[in-house]
Scaffold this active site. Structure first.
Site, PDB file in Angstrom:
ATOM      1  N   TYR A 150       0.848  -1.208   0.000  1.00  0.00           N
ATOM      2  CA  TYR A 150       0.000   0.000   0.000  1.00  0.00           C
ATOM      3  C   TYR A 150       0.880   1.253   0.000  1.00  0.00           C
ATOM      4  O   TYR A 150       0.632   2.195  -0.757  1.00  0.00           O
ATOM      5  CB  TYR A 150      -0.934  -0.030   1.214  1.00  0.00           C
ATOM      6  CG  TYR A 150      -1.868   1.155   1.297  1.00  0.00           C
ATOM      7  CD1 TYR A 150      -2.817   1.400   0.306  1.00  0.00           C
ATOM      8  CD2 TYR A 150      -1.819   2.038   2.378  1.00  0.00           C
ATOM      9  CE1 TYR A 150      -3.673   2.487   0.385  1.00  0.00           C
ATOM     10  CE2 TYR A 150      -2.682   3.117   2.468  1.00  0.00           C
ATOM     11  CZ  TYR A 150      -3.604   3.347   1.468  1.00  0.00           C
ATOM     12  OH  TYR A 150      -4.463   4.426   1.544  1.00  0.00           O
ATOM     13  N   THR A 185     -13.532   5.817   7.923  1.00  0.00           N
ATOM     14  CA  THR A 185     -14.344   5.451   6.755  1.00  0.00           C
ATOM     15  C   THR A 185     -14.509   3.927   6.767  1.00  0.00           C
ATOM     16  O   THR A 185     -14.195   3.277   7.759  1.00  0.00           O
ATOM     17  CB  THR A 185     -13.632   5.842   5.437  1.00  0.00           C
ATOM     18  OG1 THR A 185     -12.458   5.029   5.303  1.00  0.00           O
ATOM     19  CG2 THR A 185     -13.234   7.302   5.387  1.00  0.00           C
TER      20      THR A 185
HETATM   21  P1  NDP Z   1     -13.726   3.496   1.576  1.00  0.00           P
HETATM   22  O1  NDP Z   1     -13.459   2.038   1.568  1.00  0.00           O
HETATM   23  O2  NDP Z   1     -14.789   4.040   2.445  1.00  0.00           O
HETATM   24  O3  NDP Z   1     -13.958   4.011   0.090  1.00  0.00           O
HETATM   25  C1  NDP Z   1     -13.263   3.475  -1.011  1.00  0.00           C
HETATM   26  C2  NDP Z   1     -13.957   3.890  -2.276  1.00  0.00           C
HETATM   27  O4  NDP Z   1     -13.217   3.366  -3.397  1.00  0.00           O
HETATM   28  C3  NDP Z   1     -15.362   3.329  -2.358  1.00  0.00           C
HETATM   29  O5  NDP Z   1     -16.249   4.320  -2.831  1.00  0.00           O
HETATM   30  C4  NDP Z   1     -15.240   2.210  -3.384  1.00  0.00           C
HETATM   31  O6  NDP Z   1     -16.434   2.109  -4.135  1.00  0.00           O
HETATM   32  C5  NDP Z   1     -14.114   2.730  -4.278  1.00  0.00           C
HETATM   33  N1  NDP Z   1     -13.492   1.623  -5.003  1.00  0.00           N
HETATM   34  C6  NDP Z   1     -12.759   0.613  -4.495  1.00  0.00           C
HETATM   35  N2  NDP Z   1     -12.397  -0.232  -5.476  1.00  0.00           N
HETATM   36  C7  NDP Z   1     -12.939   0.271  -6.626  1.00  0.00           C
HETATM   37  C8  NDP Z   1     -12.942  -0.155  -7.982  1.00  0.00           C
HETATM   38  N3  NDP Z   1     -12.309  -1.264  -8.379  1.00  0.00           N
HETATM   39  N4  NDP Z   1     -13.601   0.596  -8.890  1.00  0.00           N
HETATM   40  C9  NDP Z   1     -14.246   1.721  -8.511  1.00  0.00           C
HETATM   41  N5  NDP Z   1     -14.272   2.190  -7.257  1.00  0.00           N
HETATM   42  C10 NDP Z   1     -13.629   1.452  -6.330  1.00  0.00           C
HETATM   43  O7  NDP Z   1     -12.313   4.149   1.964  1.00  0.00           O
HETATM   44  P2  NDP Z   1     -11.817   5.672   1.999  1.00  0.00           P
HETATM   45  O8  NDP Z   1     -12.897   6.606   1.709  1.00  0.00           O
HETATM   46  O9  NDP Z   1     -11.060   5.809   3.256  1.00  0.00           O
HETATM   47  O10 NDP Z   1     -10.762   5.617   0.817  1.00  0.00           O
HETATM   48  C11 NDP Z   1     -10.734   6.565  -0.236  1.00  0.00           C
HETATM   49  C12 NDP Z   1      -9.296   6.862  -0.613  1.00  0.00           C
HETATM   50  O11 NDP Z   1      -8.647   7.455   0.498  1.00  0.00           O
HETATM   51  C13 NDP Z   1      -8.461   5.625  -0.973  1.00  0.00           C
HETATM   52  O12 NDP Z   1      -7.675   5.911  -2.113  1.00  0.00           O
HETATM   53  C14 NDP Z   1      -7.585   5.431   0.248  1.00  0.00           C
HETATM   54  O13 NDP Z   1      -6.373   4.815  -0.080  1.00  0.00           O
HETATM   55  C15 NDP Z   1      -7.382   6.862   0.703  1.00  0.00           C
HETATM   56  N6  NDP Z   1      -6.989   7.064   2.102  1.00  0.00           N
HETATM   57  C16 NDP Z   1      -7.780   6.641   3.137  1.00  0.00           C
HETATM   58  C17 NDP Z   1      -7.395   6.859   4.438  1.00  0.00           C
HETATM   59  C18 NDP Z   1      -8.224   6.405   5.601  1.00  0.00           C
HETATM   60  O14 NDP Z   1      -7.667   6.350   6.713  1.00  0.00           O
HETATM   61  N7  NDP Z   1      -9.483   6.125   5.438  1.00  0.00           N
HETATM   62  C19 NDP Z   1      -6.138   7.557   4.746  1.00  0.00           C
HETATM   63  C20 NDP Z   1      -5.403   7.978   3.604  1.00  0.00           C
HETATM   64  C21 NDP Z   1      -5.819   7.748   2.342  1.00  0.00           C
HETATM   65  P3  NDP Z   1     -17.178   0.734  -4.536  1.00  0.00           P
HETATM   66  O15 NDP Z   1     -16.963  -0.245  -3.443  1.00  0.00           O
HETATM   67  O16 NDP Z   1     -18.592   1.174  -4.736  1.00  0.00           O
HETATM   68  O17 NDP Z   1     -16.538   0.339  -5.831  1.00  0.00           O
END
Ligand code: NDP
Length: 232
Positions: A150, A185
């Site tokens: 990651y 989240t």
């Molecule tokens: P969530 O798991 O809540 O959200 C992830 C989102 O990514 C969902 O809407 C999911 O939608 C989408 N997603 C995942 N795989 C796919 C795919 N193959 N195609 C399309 N959409 C996809 O996590 P976060 O909101 O926390 O994560 C969002 C971003 O923030 C990520 O890039 C993560 O790495 C980053 N991040 C998060 C942190 C945290 O602590 N939460 C910290 C730092 C960065 P669906 O399932 O509908 O496809």
């Protein structure tokens, strides 16, 4: 910040940081394109938006779905002002425990799909003098044991952001990233942790953050909106 007449694509808008950004940008007047795989999740996000929206059910790791996101946006709105590359997933595995399938999955989702969707959006962003906001992570900047793949994926995303910012600056298209630490989240559950383990991780994590608390979705939404705005 005013996003009236701006069209913003947000990947991963069905949950967490992406949902928060969509809701906030809509409250500032943006027309939002909500993409992700979960139709129900996207509909729930749409129900919180106060402006025009478009739902595109798409898996960003699939080439035809990436093309669909851009094509449907242009068909409905005729332009793209901002691309928020937010969709992503973590992998809490030590190097010796991660499989090559997991490595490919994370790199495909967090790096390759972002690279290609951005390629597809760039001609439209040059036309509108728009901009890109990538949702990276503190793990792109600092090493964390047990998160190697990651961390590598987000470090790659950061370097993509920097290189592309220099490439597109002469065309007046800005490229930025936010690098949040832990935000509450579905992130941990999406990579297989139970609700209880996720809660334990977050409670422990809070004490490791300088402010003694985790970040919030409102904070990431503010940062994304600022970078995407004409004020940035
Ligand atoms: P969530 O798991 O809540 O959200 C992830 C989102 O990514 C969902 O809407 C999911 O939608 C989408 N997603 C995942 N795989 C796919 C795919 N193959 N195609 C399309 N959409 C996809 O996590 P976060 O909101 O926390 O994560 C969002 C971003 O923030 C990520 O890039 C993560 O790495 C980053 N991040 C998060 C942190 C945290 O602590 N939460 C910290 C730092 C960065 P669906 O399932 O509908 O496809």
């Amino acid at each position: 910040m005013d996003f009236k007449n701006k069209v913003v694509i947000i990947t991963g808008a069905s949950s967490g940081i992406g949902r928060g950004a969509a809701e906030y940008l809509s409250s500032l007047g943006a027309s939002v394109v909500l993409t992700g795989r979960s139709e129900n999740g996207l509909k729930e996000t749409a129900s919180k938006c106060t402006t025009e929206f478009l739902i595109v059910i798409a898996d960003v790791t699939k080439q035809e779905d990436r093309v669909k996101i851009i094509d449907e946006t242009i068909k409905k709105f005729g332009k793209i002002n901002v691309l928020v590359n937010n969709a992503g997933q973590g992998l809490m595995k030590e190097t010796m425990k991660a499989t090559m399938e997991e490595y490919d999955f994370i790199m495909d989702l967090n790096v390759r799909s972002v690279f290609n969707l951005t390629q597809l959006a760039i001609p439209h962003l040059i036309e509108t003098q728009g901009n890109i906001v990538n949702v990276s992570s503190v793990t792109g900047l600092h090493p964390f044991p047990g998160f190697t793949v990651y961390c590598m994926s987000k470090a790659a995303l950061d370097q993509f952001t920097r290189c592309l910012a220099l490439e597109l600056a002469p065309k007046n298209v800005r490229v930025n990233a936010i690098n949040p630490a832990t935000i509450v989240t579905n992130f941990l559950q999406a990579q297989g942790l139970s609700d209880q383990l996720a809660k334990e991780y977050q409670t422990k994590g809070a004490s490791l953050h300088a402010l003694g608390r985790l970040g919030t979705i409102l904070e990431t939404s503010h940062a994304i909106a600022f970078l995407a705005s004409d004020m940035s």
